[in-house]
Design a protein around this motif. Structure first.
Motif, PDB file in Angstrom:
ATOM      1  N   LYS A 142      -0.764  10.507  19.155  1.00 37.24           N
ATOM      2  CA  LYS A 142      -2.131   9.989  19.112  1.00 37.24           C
ATOM      3  C   LYS A 142      -3.062  10.952  18.383  1.00 37.24           C
ATOM      4  O   LYS A 142      -4.044  10.543  17.775  1.00 37.24           O
ATOM      5  N   ASP A 143      -2.722  12.232  18.461  1.00 33.81           N
ATOM      6  CA  ASP A 143      -3.510  13.267  17.794  1.00 33.81           C
ATOM      7  C   ASP A 143      -2.900  13.516  16.413  1.00 33.81           C
ATOM      8  O   ASP A 143      -1.844  14.143  16.290  1.00 33.81           O
ATOM      9  N   GLN A 144      -3.544  13.019  15.374  1.00 38.88           N
ATOM     10  CA  GLN A 144      -2.989  13.132  14.028  1.00 38.88           C
ATOM     11  C   GLN A 144      -2.974  14.571  13.520  1.00 38.88           C
ATOM     12  O   GLN A 144      -2.113  14.947  12.715  1.00 38.88           O
TER      13      GLN A 144
ATOM     14  N   ASN B 192       3.998   7.806  18.183  1.00 44.70           N
ATOM     15  CA  ASN B 192       4.085   8.597  19.405  1.00 44.70           C
ATOM     16  C   ASN B 192       3.123   9.784  19.415  1.00 44.70           C
ATOM     17  O   ASN B 192       3.068  10.523  20.398  1.00 44.70           O
TER      18      ASN B 192
END
Length: 267
Positions: free
Chosen positions: A41-43, A39
């Motif tokens: 997307k930006d690690q 959920n």
């Protein structure tokens, strides 16, 4: 000593004893190369949120260490521990409010609530279990905590459960799903044990309000089985012991295998 070589089919039957809904085609597939939380997307954002959560969990661990020392010295630090847990629940709530799709925080908030009020949270006026920090709680407070804990577990599971059995999951996802299913199973299991001699009191609007003892047993077993599939071996073993139908089926299968393989067979 005689040894019996079991076929793949026999092994699948034995697995079915432990997990009544076992299907070898639906085995959980873990892929360590996948993102830790699908959920996010930006690690970089995920790592930031996870670090905030780790700091809260560290506070909980420190509370437990301090509480254990107090008990060992014969002192009582229960009130401080309770307040500390309440603060951590509040902090996790803030994290969830800001990042509502972060399932791990929901799982951990449910665990903190279980530590506060125990697994008898769906039983009205019952004596608190030994692991519960709060020894005396009114029904309004208990219902509020039960609603939060169960809603958190439901949401954590729905956020991370793969859309198909063939969908691979990360190690973190498998761990969180295992914990969430096992926690919900523990609550259901304790409720099934206590409800015959106590009054069931479920937050308004929740499905459990219409459940019978058998419903709680079956759902506890189902959640324990799911916890086992995602990696919790204790939950996997408990799936049978909490399901009367599974225990009966397991006994019948064992007897059938003994008849087929003779006295040398033992399960």
């Amino acid at each position: 000593m005689a040894y019996v070589s079991l076929s793949t089919r026999d092994l699948n039957v034995l697995e079915k004893i432990q997990d009544p809904e076992y299907d070898p085609a639906r085995m959980v597939q873990v892929d360590t190369s996948l993102p830790k939380d699908p959920n996010f997307k930006d690690q970089a954002l995920y790592e930031k949120v996870a670090q905030l959560e780790r700091e809260i969990i560290l506070s909980i661990q420190q509370l437990e260490v301090a509480n254990a020392k107090s008990e060992a010295q014969g002192a009582t630090g229960a009130e401080e521990t309770i307040q500390g847990y309440r603060n951590c629940v509040s902090q996790l709530g803030g994290l969830i409010q800001e990042y509502p799709e972060y399932a791990s925080a929901r799982n951990n908030r449910a665990q903190a609530i279980r530590r506060l009020v125990g697994d008898s949270m769906l039983i009205s006026g019952s004596q608190q279990l030994p692991q519960a920090l709060i020894r005396d709680i009114d029904d309004a407070g208990r219902l509020q905590m039960a609603e939060t804990a169960l809603s958190d577990l439901d949401r954590a599971i729905s956020l991370l459960t793969p859309t198909t059995p063939q969908t691979k999951v990360s190690q973190n996802v498998a761990r969180t799903l295992s914990n969430a299913h096992t926690q919900r199973a523990a609550i259901y299991h304790m409720t099934s044990k206590l409800m015959e001699s106590n009054t069931l009191a479920v937050p308004q609007g929740r499905r459990e309000g219409s459940w019978s003892k058998l419903d709680f047993e079956e759902n506890a077993s189902r959640d324990f089985a799911m916890g086992g599939r995602y990696g919790n071996e204790i939950a996997k073993a408990l799936a049978v012991s909490t399901n009367p139908t599974a225990k009966l089926c397991g006994q019948m299968v064992r007897e059938a295998l003994k008849k087929e393989y003779g006295p040398a067979y033992s399960a």
